[in-house]
Scaffold this active site. Sequence first.
Site, short mmCIF file in Angstrom:
data_model
loop_
_atom_site.label_atom_id
_atom_site.label_comp_id
_atom_site.label_asym_id
_atom_site.label_seq_id
_atom_site.Cartn_x
_atom_site.Cartn_y
_atom_site.Cartn_z
CB SER A 4 -0.96 -0.05 1.19
OG SER A 4 -1.96 0.94 1.09
CG ASP A 13 -2.57 4.16 -1.20
OD1 ASP A 13 -3.33 3.99 -2.17
OD2 ASP A 13 -2.61 3.44 -0.19
CG ASP A 16 -2.94 -0.42 -2.32
OD1 ASP A 16 -2.91 0.75 -1.87
OD2 ASP A 16 -3.49 -1.35 -1.71
#
EC number: 5.4.2.10
Length: 452
Positions: free
Chosen positions: A101, A245, A247
């Site tokens: 992430s 971000d 992902d």
Amino acid sequence: MSRKYFGTDGVRGKVGEFPITPDFAMKLGWAAGTVMAASGTKEVIIGKDTRLSGYMLESAMEAGFCAAGVNVALTGPLPTPAIAYLTSTFRADAGVVISASHNPYYDNGIKFFSNTGTKLTDEQELEIERLLVSAIEGGAMTCVASDKLGKVRRINDAAGRYIEFCKGTFPNSLSLTGLKIVVDSAHGAAYHIAKNVYRELGAEVISINDKPDGININEHCGATHMDSLQTAVMIHEADLGIALDGDADRLMMVDSKGQVIDGDALLYLLAKSAQQRGEQVSGVIGTLMSNLGFEQALANLGIPFKRAKVGDRYVVELLKETGWRLGGENSGHLLMLDFTTTGDAIVASLQVLRALLESGAGLADAITELNMFPQVLINVRLNGNAAVGLSHPSVSDAVATAESALGNDGRVLLRKSGTEPLIRVMVEAKDAVKANQYAELIADAVRAVFPA
């Protein structure tokens, strides 16, 4: 059995260090595949972000699933919510995302989705862990018969399918024509997707941080480092900026003046807009980190509010429990169950843009009545047992002192991060000086328990 490897968002850590190793990934794929095969699973979809280590972990996961007799479909770099969507639409039995992430490139992680595009339940993760532990500690990793091994294929049009899905959540009666938008993709999984969604809906798009090289993901950019987006919005005199971000499950925005608009503010705007359209907003789910000012602003609209544990999976669980449709975190995970099964930054941003177009207001003007409490968050590096620090008498005394002083005009939250070796100290107060004073008081007490 307690959790040993799964945190609030799957398994995560530093690449090359246990558990983020190829051996662990293969055994995790095998354990997950074995559990899933027992319930009839035939195929899983595997996606990843742009980290260099994604290639290694993807191959290891493939091997594990195939050894368990489960077929694998590969998408290449795609946002986490895209995997949730494709898992459902391809009628796959499960989805896997290889991503850490918002973390730096040297971290990575592995998380799962069910066949409905939702995250696995705690019970499912514990069953996978049970087999995983036996494979790691006892070497009990078996392979199905040679004629039962899984096969691997690649989904070549995965990105295009997801782009069309995102566009389909935006009303046909509206267009982004005339809007100038700066998009920061964090050199992440949406680098080739987000800008095209907005352009195809008519916007003039300035795309930044969209050239991944395997190690620049989230590096001084994206939803956790807003400076470059703020600067770009001002330089290009854009109407707003959109930050994702690594992902693309987290959304932060910037108004035309370069001010950051966080997840709480965006969630408030979405709730208010839906109410103004005449839609029923039964309630909104936030988390323990949600701002008191946000909660009070919702109350002024007559919209109920509840707090879940930190982590988007827990927001989803409480949404399902209450039957409500809207929730999220101030970090930018926004859940809109009328459109998606998990946090989706691109879809959420389109609903924010819809709200702005319908109201005719700019991003800053659309939330003028929202008065956030100053919130101070201090992360203390953990080099010991978190339970010891959280329950230590000196820490408890510091928390009690802060809570007594703040009364009803503030909040204190002390918790261990579910994704990093940190204890998070959060203090919220009407007065910024007090918020900072008591956050430092508690953080100092925690640091004394865990000296560097």
